[in-house]
Design an enzyme around this catalytic site. Structure first.
Site, mmCIF file in Angstrom:
data_model
loop_
_atom_site.group_PDB
_atom_site.id
_atom_site.type_symbol
_atom_site.label_atom_id
_atom_site.label_comp_id
_atom_site.label_asym_id
_atom_site.label_seq_id
_atom_site.Cartn_x
_atom_site.Cartn_y
_atom_site.Cartn_z
ATOM 1 N N GLU A 116 -7.591 11.405 2.066
ATOM 2 C CA GLU A 116 -8.944 11.390 1.496
ATOM 3 C C GLU A 116 -9.912 10.559 2.347
ATOM 4 O OE1 GLU A 116 -9.491 13.483 -0.657
ATOM 5 O OE2 GLU A 116 -7.688 13.749 -1.869
ATOM 6 N N HIS A 139 -9.699 5.052 -4.974
ATOM 7 C CA HIS A 139 -9.381 6.297 -5.678
ATOM 8 C C HIS A 139 -8.022 6.161 -6.353
ATOM 9 C CE1 HIS A 139 -8.546 10.461 -6.533
ATOM 10 N NE2 HIS A 139 -7.518 10.469 -5.711
ATOM 11 N N HIS A 141 -5.484 7.745 -10.107
ATOM 12 C CA HIS A 141 -5.241 8.802 -11.093
ATOM 13 C C HIS A 141 -4.949 8.211 -12.475
ATOM 14 C CE1 HIS A 141 -3.413 11.164 -7.385
ATOM 15 N NE2 HIS A 141 -4.721 11.073 -7.308
ATOM 16 N N GLU A 169 -18.598 -2.949 -24.122
ATOM 17 C CA GLU A 169 -18.844 -3.450 -22.757
ATOM 18 C C GLU A 169 -19.173 -2.354 -21.746
ATOM 19 O OE1 GLU A 169 -17.531 -7.079 -21.288
ATOM 20 O OE2 GLU A 169 -19.004 -7.137 -22.895
ATOM 21 N N HIS A 210 -8.100 15.516 -11.742
ATOM 22 C CA HIS A 210 -7.474 14.844 -10.598
ATOM 23 C C HIS A 210 -7.485 13.313 -10.752
ATOM 24 C CE1 HIS A 210 -6.776 14.619 -6.000
ATOM 25 N NE2 HIS A 210 -6.644 13.411 -6.528
HETATM 26 O O1 2HA Z 1 -3.406 10.293 -1.496
HETATM 27 O O2 2HA Z 1 -4.544 10.711 -4.334
HETATM 28 O O3 2HA Z 1 -6.176 12.652 -3.672
HETATM 29 C C1 2HA Z 1 -3.057 11.036 -2.581
HETATM 30 C C2 2HA Z 1 -4.239 11.370 -3.383
HETATM 31 C C3 2HA Z 1 -5.033 12.526 -2.956
HETATM 32 ZN ZN ZN Z 2 -5.848 11.704 -5.686
#
Ligand code: 2HA
Ligand code: ZN
Length: 270
Positions: A116, A139, A141, A169, A210
């Protein structure tokens, strides 16, 4: 030369990554972080004239030419970073208008930056244009935010208002709200450009089905942003199927604005 593994930015990176893994936000190789570093900060720990290898980036970002980043590696597991930071992380400098990355440390197994990387670097450009102190793109998940993208309207105003209503909050922590991208193919320049565009108006960008992107001045702030949004999504997933009896009203949100001295995203409150 000081020891890089003891540099405050490295210690904080490893701690944050471990904490994210422990929160369940980064299964397997999920998630990635990039930290913008100062040249003088890096030069205390590394000979910046010693380039280990060059890695083409596949995009251009002239605004980042000559800039240094600490980044997670592609295919690497957050779970393992604390045990082998030099394999799982890299320090690099962008050159040739961002088309090339010079590896200065790390990725010792021959690896390279996160898949990414385009979304990270383009998001840095976007955030720096809004706030020159922005240093972090993160980033991951988180399960409840992800779950919410399956059952909630993806309209940004509707999504933001729901999160704001889930904990008092929230509006204080992210008064600009969250932006949302529909499902797109990850790891591409296209999702990178779309994420960066969304980053111009908010520090949080949800990738439907995602995960989420967060940006901020330091790792604590950025982690805290995602943590707060994820907590709100968790409350939502606990109550969405139950009859709603109470909520936080727009009038109460305006009281929070007054009390904490921020302005909510224009047009998002009545
Ligand atoms: O690197 O999260 O979006 C793995 C991820 C791809
Ligand atoms: Zn990801």
């Amino acid at each position: 030369m000081k020891e890089l593994l003891k540099a405050p930015f490295m210690v904080e990176m490893v701690r944050t990554i471990t904490n994210m893994y422990n929160h369940g936000w980064d299964e397997r190789n999920g998630g990635n972080i990039s930290v913008l570093l100062d040249e003088c900060e890096v030069a205390e720990y590394l000979d910046v004239t010693r380039v280990i290898r060059n890695i083409p980036t596949g995009f251009e970002a002239p605004e980042l030419d000559g800039k240094y980043f600490l980044v997670t590696g592609t295919g690497k597991y957050f779970k393992n970073v604390q045990y082998e930071p030099e394999v799982n992380l890299g320090v690099l400098r962008l050159t040739d208008a961002g088309k090339n990355a010079e590896l200065l440390w790390g990725f010792t197994d021959g690896g390279k930056f996160t898949s990414e990387f385009p979304a990270h670097m383009m998001s840095h450009v976007a955030r720096l244009s809004v706030n020159p102190h922005n240093r972090i793109v993160m980033h991951c998940h988180p399960a409840n935010l992800l779950a919410m993208t399956y059952v909630h309207d993806l309209d940004e105003k509707a999504f933001t208002r729901t999160l704001w209503q889930m904990c008092t909050e929230c509006i204080v922590v992210f008064p600009e709200g969250v932006n949302v991208l529909p499902w797109m193919l990850c790891g591409t320049n296209e999702i990178g450009e779309a994420t960066a565009e969304k980053m111009k108006t908010a520090r949080l960008v949800v990738w439907a089905q995602h995960g989420i992107y967060g940006a901020g001045q330091d790792l604590d702030e950025t982690f805290g942003l995602i943590e707060t949004a994820e907590k709100a999504a968790e409350i939502y997933m606990k109550i969405a199927h139950l009859p709603l009896v109470n909520t936080i009203t727009d009038k109460q949100m305006h009281e929070l604005e007054q009390r904490f001295g921020f302005t909510a995203r224009e047009g998002y409150l009545d």
